[in-house]
Motif scaffolding. Structure first.
Motif, PDB file in Angstrom:
ATOM      1  N   SER B 268       0.830  -1.203   0.000  1.00 48.11           N
ATOM      2  CA  SER B 268       0.000   0.000   0.000  1.00 48.11           C
ATOM      3  C   SER B 268       0.869   1.258   0.000  1.00 48.11           C
ATOM      4  CB  SER B 268      -0.936   0.001   1.204  1.00 48.11           C
ATOM      5  OG  SER B 268      -0.167  -0.116   2.375  1.00 48.11           O
ATOM      6  N   ALA B 269       2.085   1.130   0.550  1.00 40.27           N
ATOM      7  CA  ALA B 269       2.995   2.281   0.582  1.00 40.27           C
ATOM      8  C   ALA B 269       4.426   1.763   0.598  1.00 40.27           C
ATOM      9  CB  ALA B 269       2.723   3.118   1.827  1.00 40.27           C
ATOM     10  N   PRO B 270       5.387   2.565   0.151  1.00 38.04           N
ATOM     11  CA  PRO B 270       6.780   2.117   0.222  1.00 38.04           C
ATOM     12  C   PRO B 270       7.203   1.872   1.678  1.00 38.04           C
ATOM     13  CG  PRO B 270       6.587   4.243  -0.929  1.00 38.04           C
ATOM     14  CD  PRO B 270       5.243   3.917  -0.399  1.00 38.04           C
ATOM     15  N   PRO B 271       7.988   0.815   1.938  1.00 39.72           N
ATOM     16  CA  PRO B 271       8.391   0.499   3.325  1.00 39.72           C
ATOM     17  C   PRO B 271       9.439   1.477   3.852  1.00 39.72           C
ATOM     18  CG  PRO B 271       9.358  -1.081   1.803  1.00 39.72           C
ATOM     19  CD  PRO B 271       8.514  -0.169   0.971  1.00 39.72           C
ATOM     20  N   HIS B 276      14.483   3.165   6.820  1.00 39.89           N
ATOM     21  CA  HIS B 276      15.103   3.979   7.870  1.00 39.89           C
ATOM     22  C   HIS B 276      15.875   3.117   8.870  1.00 39.89           C
ATOM     23  CE1 HIS B 276      15.692   7.067  10.815  1.00 39.89           C
ATOM     24  NE2 HIS B 276      14.859   6.532  11.686  1.00 39.89           N
ATOM     25  N   ARG B 277      15.244   2.011   9.305  1.00 46.01           N
ATOM     26  CA  ARG B 277      15.910   1.113  10.260  1.00 46.01           C
ATOM     27  C   ARG B 277      17.157   0.489   9.646  1.00 46.01           C
ATOM     28  NH1 ARG B 277      14.082   3.343  14.248  1.00 46.01           N
ATOM     29  NH2 ARG B 277      12.030   2.865  15.094  1.00 46.01           N
ATOM     30  N   LEU B 278      17.096   0.169   8.346  1.00 40.87           N
ATOM     31  CA  LEU B 278      18.280  -0.403   7.701  1.00 40.87           C
ATOM     32  C   LEU B 278      19.421   0.605   7.656  1.00 40.87           C
ATOM     33  CD1 LEU B 278      16.724  -2.533   4.836  1.00 40.87           C
ATOM     34  CD2 LEU B 278      18.359  -3.349   6.544  1.00 40.87           C
ATOM     35  N   TYR B 279      19.109   1.856   7.384  1.00 44.68           N
ATOM     36  CA  TYR B 279      20.159   2.881   7.405  1.00 44.68           C
ATOM     37  C   TYR B 279      20.762   2.999   8.799  1.00 44.68           C
ATOM     38  CZ  TYR B 279      19.648   4.825   2.693  1.00 44.68           C
ATOM     39  OH  TYR B 279      19.661   5.004   1.342  1.00 44.68           O
ATOM     40  N   GLN B 280      19.900   2.927   9.843  1.00 42.95           N
ATOM     41  CA  GLN B 280      20.424   3.000  11.209  1.00 42.95           C
ATOM     42  C   GLN B 280      21.343   1.817  11.492  1.00 42.95           C
ATOM     43  OE1 GLN B 280      16.612   3.284  13.298  1.00 42.95           O
ATOM     44  NE2 GLN B 280      17.149   5.363  13.938  1.00 42.95           N
ATOM     45  N   ALA B 281      20.912   0.631  11.056  1.00 41.40           N
ATOM     46  CA  ALA B 281      21.721  -0.571  11.289  1.00 41.40           C
ATOM     47  C   ALA B 281      23.028  -0.498  10.507  1.00 41.40           C
ATOM     48  CB  ALA B 281      20.930  -1.816  10.904  1.00 41.40           C
ATOM     49  N   LEU B 410      15.498   8.847   6.599  1.00 44.70           N
ATOM     50  CA  LEU B 410      16.827   9.238   7.008  1.00 44.70           C
ATOM     51  C   LEU B 410      17.361  10.333   6.109  1.00 44.70           C
ATOM     52  CD1 LEU B 410      19.080   8.417   9.031  1.00 44.70           C
ATOM     53  CD2 LEU B 410      20.126   7.348   7.065  1.00 44.70           C
ATOM     54  N   VAL B 411      17.880  11.356   6.730  1.00 46.58           N
ATOM     55  CA  VAL B 411      18.560  12.379   5.962  1.00 46.58           C
ATOM     56  C   VAL B 411      20.010  11.962   5.986  1.00 46.58           C
ATOM     57  CG1 VAL B 411      18.843  14.826   5.709  1.00 46.58           C
ATOM     58  CG2 VAL B 411      16.986  13.928   7.093  1.00 46.58           C
ATOM     59  N   LEU B 412      20.649  12.048   4.889  1.00 44.42           N
ATOM     60  CA  LEU B 412      22.007  11.552   4.847  1.00 44.42           C
ATOM     61  C   LEU B 412      22.973  12.711   4.972  1.00 44.42           C
ATOM     62  CD1 LEU B 412      21.333   9.228   1.871  1.00 44.42           C
ATOM     63  CD2 LEU B 412      21.478   8.565   4.259  1.00 44.42           C
ATOM     64  N   PRO B 413      23.429  12.979   6.171  1.00 40.09           N
ATOM     65  CA  PRO B 413      24.359  14.087   6.300  1.00 40.09           C
ATOM     66  C   PRO B 413      25.671  13.708   5.642  1.00 40.09           C
ATOM     67  CG  PRO B 413      23.989  13.011   8.418  1.00 40.09           C
ATOM     68  CD  PRO B 413      23.254  12.219   7.396  1.00 40.09           C
ATOM     69  N   GLY B 414      26.284  14.651   5.007  1.00 37.48           N
ATOM     70  CA  GLY B 414      27.512  14.352   4.288  1.00 37.48           C
ATOM     71  C   GLY B 414      28.655  13.944   5.193  1.00 37.48           C
ATOM     72  N   LEU B 415      28.513  14.265   6.469  1.00 37.80           N
ATOM     73  CA  LEU B 415      29.607  14.142   7.410  1.00 37.80           C
ATOM     74  C   LEU B 415      30.404  12.839   7.311  1.00 37.80           C
ATOM     75  CD1 LEU B 415      30.655  16.065   9.458  1.00 37.80           C
ATOM     76  CD2 LEU B 415      29.302  14.914  11.193  1.00 37.80           C
TER      77      LEU B 415
END
Lengths: 245, 417
Positions: B268-271, B276-281, B410-415
């Motif tokens: 129904s919507a993109p996961p 977001h959780r995968l980026y955190q992991a 997730l916003v991907l900061p360039g840092l």
């Protein structure tokens, strides 16, 4: 408690701090503020002495270069009421060197570093959000109204990046301007400003950018809140992609 | 076709590429040229989906001979097709760069005639920018799987970052959803890029004049949720890519259903929360010293949607806590929920002056609403803490109004990119 006053200019602030440190007063027991010119104001007025301020900067740069950087950002913030914190911060910087910026659990260090960081963050943001427009004579103009007085380091950034084109940056809040003529930077104030005519192609390129901006977003993922938290609405006035919204 | 129309078609077709980083490269501009790059990267705008815009992200062409199930540009889709000439992309990049809209160019393409044919044209864009326009800004080129080694080498010499998309997290899924793409054709250029980048680093240590090969490293992207792989499988794959192929970044892109195809799941919507959780992991793998097996196990192979992966790990490991803030080493501090890389460093810097108190933790910027359950400051816990995992779970869930509810992207900061 010793009380001192200065004239409210950044230079006056730094030279007052220098004088206090030299006097040997304990910074933890000293207060510094702007002279308000009221009849019964308490405190000793310290005169602005540019040479003295410069000398203090020089000594601090040797002892703690990062702290000078923080001090520089702090003055961009044009904040008032934190003079006493700055005095104590600089005293600690002379004592501990650059490690002072790690002493965030000290209330005065925390206050100064937090303000400096805010100014630094806006400087970084403006490096991305500034928009140049091509004028009829082929030179370029960018207008902005930042919260902090970031025009000097911002202009230096673009003097390396857009070296081969002549440009102006105008800070509409402070009526100040920077000019790059292809070789050197200069700064000044403009009492009156009217936006010059744009080059004939400018509108076309702006439309291209607006089209790109609109179509690059994934419609199924629309998230205006996230957009605004990253790009606050106060900057939209001068953003090409946000015109006509 | 009008340029305006081409931009609409070819930026619309490029929007599913996740990467937009402009970091990891520092290139001094030349006196007669335009542009430089900044190590930390610079975001220039944020689009209506909240993602950062730092590069002109565009396809050279969307005219594709492949028919991948998940892709909006697949040959069987009746979408308008367009192609830029190399000159058009060069001019657009320069015009945008001079106005400070962008940090540079991200160029990808559909494949029509052959991989080499497309790759050649993409490399030409980058080479014109560098050699004729003296462009010093950021260039990210997508490698077309199956193109020749020579073209991959030229791409690496012209670009700051190059990437080969892995597309799907397993060989089987690739076979099912993108039967014309081969795993080997994806992995071979990845290996080549890793080798060339290594050689270039060694050469540059000998001489500053040696050419730089993809100084911002290589990255890849995979689609999440179009195929049945678990988060554990995905993280193990990422870990392998970081370790063996020396990748800088793996991007995860929540599957957006753009096609009707019975090989694809109905969503129904993109996961977005899963992404977001995968980026955190992924962050935990790269900067926090976690292994995929610490974050997930065969019994629980998917990330918990209610908690960030570090909090989930902490809840499973009560024996590790509480951590004493004024004694713990850096690696231990990093394991505390609410303490990140920056605040762990700040704690270590601050405690040289005086012991850090609970009040001090807030000043440092620790997220106390999470950290308070897991720490002591000079022996003192935050308040009388009930360490019983089930109740702790409950408190973290209830007390954490801002933690989720809304899937955050997730916003991907360039840092650190």
């Amino acid at each position: 408690m010793n009380k001192y006053l200065y004239d409210g200019t950044p230079e006056g602030l730094v030279s007052a701090i220098g004088a206090i440190l030299e006097s040997g007063d304990d910074p933890e027991k000293t207060v510094l503020g702007i002279r308000q010119d009221t009849l019964f104001e308490e405190g000793l007025f310290l005169r602005t002495d540019s040479a003295f301020a410069e000398a203090l900067f020089g000594r601090l740069r040797q002892r703690a270069p990062d702290a000078v950087q923080t001090l520089w950002y702090f003055t961009m913030a044009e904040t008032s009421e934190l003079e006493t914190s700055l005095l104590r911060y600089i005293a600690l910087a002379f004592e501990h060197g650059d490690r002072v910026n790690g002493y965030l659990t000290h209330p005065d260090v925390k206050a100064v570093v937090a303000i400096a960081r805010k100014a630094g963050r806006e400087l970084h943001r403006m490096k991305g959000l500034l928009r140049f427009e091509q004028l009829r004579d082929g030179s370029w103009l960018a207008r902005m109204e930042p919260d902090h007085n970031v025009i000097q380091p911002l202009a230096r950034h673009f003097s390396r990046r857009l070296r081969a084109q002549e440009w102006f940056i105008y800070d509409a809040r402070r009526h100040s301007a920077a000019h790059w003529n292809g070789h050197a930077l200069s700064f000044g104030n403009l009492e009156q400003f009217s936006r010059p005519k744009l080059s004939p192609e400018e509108r076309v390129v702006q439309q291209h950018w607006q089209t790109f901006f609109k179509t690059i977003a994934i419609p199924e993922r629309k998230n205006p809140r996230l957009q605004q938290s990253n790009m606050p609405a106060k900057y939209w006035k001068y953003l090409t992609e946000k015109q006509g919204e | 076709m009008e340029l305006q129309e081409k931009i609409t078609i070819l930026s619309g077709a490029a929007r599913y590429d996740a990467s937009c980083a402009s970091s990891g490269s520092s290139r001094e501009g030349s006196a007669c040229g335009v542009g430089n790059t900044s190590q930390g990267g610079i975001c220039h705008s944020w689009s209506d989906d909240g993602r950062c815009i730092s590069l002109l992200k565009i396809l050279l062409s969307n005219d594709c001979r492949y028919d991948c199930a998940y892709c909006v540009n697949r040959s069987s889709n009746p979408v308008p097709r367009a192609s830029f000439t190399a000159r058009e992309v060069v001019d657009l990049t320069m015009e945008f760069y001079r106005r400070n809209y962008i940090e540079g160019l991200f160029l990808s393409s559909a494949v029509n005639v052959s991989p080499d044919h497309t790759m050649e044209e993409m490399v030409r864009v980058a080479e014109i920018l560098r050699n004729e326009e003296r462009f010093g800004g950021y260039i990210h080129l997508k490698i077309i799987p199956g193109s020749s080694d020579e073209l991959v080498r030229r791409a690496g010499l012209a670009a700051d970052r190059i990437s080969v998309n892995i597309e799907l997290p397993s060989h089987e899924s690739l076979q099912r959803l993108a039967p014309q793409k081969k795993k080997e054709a994806i992995l071979a250029p990845m290996k080549l890029i890793g080798t060339e980048a290594g050689v270039s680093l060694v050469e540059r240590r000998k001489s500053r004049k040696a050419p730089r090969f993809a100084p911002a490293g290589q990255s890849t992207q995979m689609i999440i949720g179009a195929s049945p792989e678990t988060d554990l499988q995905i993280l193990q794959l990422s870990q392998g890519l970081y370790r063996k192929m020396n990748l800088k970044r793996v991007y995860y892109s929540a599957f957006v259903p753009v096609n009707e195809d019975n090989r694809l799941p109905v969503l129904s919507a993109p996961p977005l929360l899963r992404e977001h959780r995968l980026y955190q992991a992924d962050w935990l793998l790269r900067f926090y010293g976690f292994s995929p097996e610490e974050i997930l196990s065969d019994d629980a192979p998917n990330l918990d949607e209610s908690f960030d992966p570090k909090t989930a790990w902490a809840l499973r490991h009560p024996e590790f806590f509480p951590v004493e803030i004024n004694r713990a080493d850096y690696a231990t501090l990093l394991r505390v929920p609410g303490i990140g890389v920056v605040s762990a460093k700040r704690i270590i810097a601050a405690r040289r002056f005086a012991p850090v108190t609970h009040e001090g933790m807030k000043k440092i910027g620790v997220v106390m609403k999470r950290a308070k359950y897991f720490i002591t400051c000079s022996g003192r816990p935050f308040d009388k803490i009930d360490q019983q995992p089930a109740r702790l779970r409950q408190r973290l869930l209830l007390g954490d109004g801002s933690e989720q509810k809304q899937p955050r992207q997730l916003v991907l900061p360039g840092l650190f990119a």
